[in-house]
Design a protein around this motif. Structure first.
Motif, PDB file in Angstrom:
ATOM      1  N   SER A  27       1.023  -1.119   0.312  1.00 51.12           N
ATOM      2  CA  SER A  27      -0.096  -0.062  -0.289  1.00 51.12           C
ATOM      3  C   SER A  27       1.077   1.419  -0.235  1.00 51.12           C
ATOM      4  O   SER A  27       2.341   1.605  -0.051  1.00 51.12           O
ATOM      5  N   ALA A  28       0.587   2.213  -0.701  1.00 48.95           N
ATOM      6  CA  ALA A  28       0.778   3.754  -0.513  1.00 48.95           C
ATOM      7  C   ALA A  28       0.568   4.504   0.555  1.00 48.95           C
ATOM      8  O   ALA A  28       0.375   5.567   1.056  1.00 48.95           O
ATOM      9  N   GLY A  29       0.702   3.533   1.807  1.00 47.85           N
ATOM     10  CA  GLY A  29       0.725   4.627   3.315  1.00 47.85           C
ATOM     11  C   GLY A  29      -0.365   3.944   4.251  1.00 47.85           C
ATOM     12  O   GLY A  29      -1.044   4.201   4.483  1.00 47.85           O
ATOM     13  N   GLY A  30      -1.717   3.291   3.505  1.00 49.96           N
ATOM     14  CA  GLY A  30      -2.454   2.890   3.830  1.00 49.96           C
ATOM     15  C   GLY A  30      -1.986   1.331   5.160  1.00 49.96           C
ATOM     16  O   GLY A  30      -1.145   0.737   4.433  1.00 49.96           O
ATOM     17  N   ALA A  31      -3.030   1.635   6.213  1.00 49.17           N
ATOM     18  CA  ALA A  31      -2.962   0.194   7.167  1.00 49.17           C
ATOM     19  C   ALA A  31      -2.877  -1.250   6.278  1.00 49.17           C
ATOM     20  O   ALA A  31      -4.362  -1.018   5.519  1.00 49.17           O
ATOM     21  N   ILE A  32      -2.315  -2.302   6.505  1.00 42.95           N
ATOM     22  CA  ILE A  32      -3.017  -3.471   6.219  1.00 42.95           C
ATOM     23  C   ILE A  32      -2.702  -4.335   7.767  1.00 42.95           C
ATOM     24  O   ILE A  32      -2.104  -4.398   7.816  1.00 42.95           O
ATOM     25  N   THR A  33      -4.369  -4.897   7.628  1.00 45.25           N
ATOM     26  CA  THR A  33      -4.425  -5.735   9.246  1.00 45.25           C
ATOM     27  C   THR A  33      -4.642  -6.856   8.144  1.00 45.25           C
ATOM     28  O   THR A  33      -6.079  -7.243   7.455  1.00 45.25           O
ATOM     29  N   PHE A  34      -4.736  -7.657   8.975  1.00 40.99           N
ATOM     30  CA  PHE A  34      -4.868  -8.892   9.336  1.00 40.99           C
ATOM     31  C   PHE A  34      -5.454  -9.650  10.183  1.00 40.99           C
ATOM     32  O   PHE A  34      -4.443  -9.873  11.563  1.00 40.99           O
ATOM     33  N   ASN A  35      -6.945 -10.226  10.321  1.00 45.99           N
ATOM     34  CA  ASN A  35      -8.068 -10.380  11.646  1.00 45.99           C
ATOM     35  C   ASN A  35      -7.598 -11.921  11.453  1.00 45.99           C
ATOM     36  O   ASN A  35      -8.951 -12.159  10.493  1.00 45.99           O
ATOM     37  N   GLY A  36      -6.888 -12.265  11.443  1.00 41.27           N
ATOM     38  CA  GLY A  36      -7.568 -13.594  11.957  1.00 41.27           C
ATOM     39  C   GLY A  36      -6.148 -14.444  11.459  1.00 41.27           C
ATOM     40  O   GLY A  36      -4.941 -13.999  11.492  1.00 41.27           O
ATOM     41  N   ASN A  37      -6.018 -16.211  11.887  1.00 36.97           N
ATOM     42  CA  ASN A  37      -5.016 -17.059  11.764  1.00 36.97           C
ATOM     43  C   ASN A  37      -4.520 -17.145  10.049  1.00 36.97           C
ATOM     44  O   ASN A  37      -4.758 -17.153   9.377  1.00 36.97           O
ATOM     45  N   LEU A  38      -3.896 -16.579  10.253  1.00 36.13           N
ATOM     46  CA  LEU A  38      -2.127 -16.621   8.998  1.00 36.13           C
ATOM     47  C   LEU A  38      -1.574 -18.035   8.717  1.00 36.13           C
ATOM     48  O   LEU A  38      -0.831 -18.634   9.745  1.00 36.13           O
ATOM     49  N   THR A  39      -2.162 -18.963   7.219  1.00 37.46           N
ATOM     50  CA  THR A  39      -1.307 -19.266   7.074  1.00 37.46           C
ATOM     51  C   THR A  39      -0.726 -19.116   6.291  1.00 37.46           C
ATOM     52  O   THR A  39      -0.937 -18.828   4.388  1.00 37.46           O
ATOM     53  N   LEU A  40       0.985 -19.327   5.596  1.00 39.09           N
ATOM     54  CA  LEU A  40       1.357 -18.807   5.027  1.00 39.09           C
ATOM     55  C   LEU A  40       2.342 -19.704   3.992  1.00 39.09           C
ATOM     56  O   LEU A  40       2.490 -21.076   3.982  1.00 39.09           O
ATOM     57  N   ASN A  41       1.650 -19.790   2.355  1.00 35.40           N
ATOM     58  CA  ASN A  41       1.866 -20.747   1.245  1.00 35.40           C
ATOM     59  C   ASN A  41       3.133 -20.338   0.621  1.00 35.40           C
ATOM     60  O   ASN A  41       3.366 -21.172  -0.448  1.00 35.40           O
ATOM     61  N   ASP A  42       3.296 -18.941   0.526  1.00 39.85           N
ATOM     62  CA  ASP A  42       4.856 -18.539   0.403  1.00 39.85           C
ATOM     63  C   ASP A  42       5.383 -17.390   1.404  1.00 39.85           C
ATOM     64  O   ASP A  42       5.035 -17.265   2.278  1.00 39.85           O
ATOM     65  N   HIS A  43       6.448 -17.045   0.710  1.00 34.83           N
ATOM     66  CA  HIS A  43       6.756 -15.487   1.570  1.00 34.83           C
ATOM     67  C   HIS A  43       6.386 -14.761   1.259  1.00 34.83           C
ATOM     68  O   HIS A  43       5.514 -14.281   0.323  1.00 34.83           O
ATOM     69  N   LEU A  44       6.076 -14.161   2.679  1.00 30.06           N
ATOM     70  CA  LEU A  44       5.090 -13.086   3.133  1.00 30.06           C
ATOM     71  C   LEU A  44       5.567 -11.931   3.352  1.00 30.06           C
ATOM     72  O   LEU A  44       6.868 -11.395   3.764  1.00 30.06           O
ATOM     73  N   VAL A  45       5.284 -10.700   2.412  1.00 30.24           N
ATOM     74  CA  VAL A  45       6.036  -9.385   2.280  1.00 30.24           C
ATOM     75  C   VAL A  45       4.690  -8.510   2.622  1.00 30.24           C
ATOM     76  O   VAL A  45       3.692  -8.296   2.027  1.00 30.24           O
ATOM     77  N   ILE A  46       4.880  -7.634   3.304  1.00 34.77           N
ATOM     78  CA  ILE A  46       3.484  -6.542   3.916  1.00 34.77           C
ATOM     79  C   ILE A  46       4.156  -5.436   4.369  1.00 34.77           C
ATOM     80  O   ILE A  46       5.731  -5.316   4.679  1.00 34.77           O
TER      81      ILE A  46
END
Length: 223
Positions: free
Chosen positions: A200-219
């Motif tokens: 994002s270009a300055g916006g919040a990125i929010t994950f509410n819940g259990n995460l399963t990573l199927n690949d490299h995670l970039v935020i």
């Protein structure tokens, strides 16, 4: 042939201003290379199948299941008690809400957001799936209640979205990009399967819940 409808009622027959004073019998299936509805379509609780491309310029209501086989231009709200299936690319030309009563909404191809789109399948297990890419500088809201949301391709890769909010039991995501101050919010009661990167270009990125990573995670909220 092409069909231009200004008024349709789907009971056992339909009425169209384009047909002058002619009543035309149908079996709730319309077929043509291009079909354009220009005034509210009232379904009378019947299903509607449109074989060909459709340009929806006025609201659909009172329909059970809706199926459009080819490309769709959505310029108005669509409400069904049952499922909605869009076979070709969907272009949102005016801000629209697609609503079902605990039934699935399925996009079998890409979605182009020339205006904002909201999809709401109710509180029950109405799944939302988008097989193709999603692009456009407008907001996307997907609310599946107890259903699942699957985004099968990149979101905002060519044109970043203004924002995205996704709610469901299980959520499956691919790369997502939002523009200036464009927030991304993902809320799952069960789990979120994530693939690759979220920008994002300055916006919040929010994950509410259990995460399963199927690949490299970039935020990245600075891009």
């Amino acid at each position: 042939p092409s069909f231009f409808f200004s008024r349709i009622r789907l009971h056992t027959r339909y009425w169209s201003d384009a047909c002058s004073d002619l009543w035309c019998c149908v079996h709730r299936t319309l077929a043509g290379s291009f079909m354009n509805t220009q005034s509210t379509l009232v379904g009378g609780g019947n299903a509607l199948t449109m074989i060909g491309a459709a340009d929806i310029d006025a609201a659909f209501a009172g329909i059970k299941n809706l199926s459009i086989s080819a490309a769709s231009d959505i310029g108005a709200n669509v409400m069904t008690s049952g499922s909605q299936t869009y076979g070709g690319t969907v272009t949102v030309s005016a801000a629209a809400t697609l609503t079902t009563s605990d039934s699935a909404v399925t996009f079998n191809d890409a979605v182009v957001l020339n205006q904002a789109l909201t999809v709401n399948t109710g509180a029950g297990a109405g799944h939302i799936s988008i097989a193709g890419a999603v692009d456009g500088a407008y907001s996307l809201v997907l609310s599946a209640g107890a259903g699942n949301v699957v985004l099968g391709d990149a979101v905002g890769a060519n044109t970043a979205l203004a924002s995205i909010a996704v709610t469901g039991a299980n959520i499956a995501l691919h790369d997502v990009r939002t523009g200036a101050a464009g927030a991304q919010t993902y809320t799952a009661t069960s789990g979120i399967e994530t693939n690759s990167s979220y920008h994002s270009a300055g916006g919040a990125i929010t994950f509410n819940g259990n995460l399963t990573l199927n690949d490299h995670l970039v935020i990245d909220t600075t891009d």
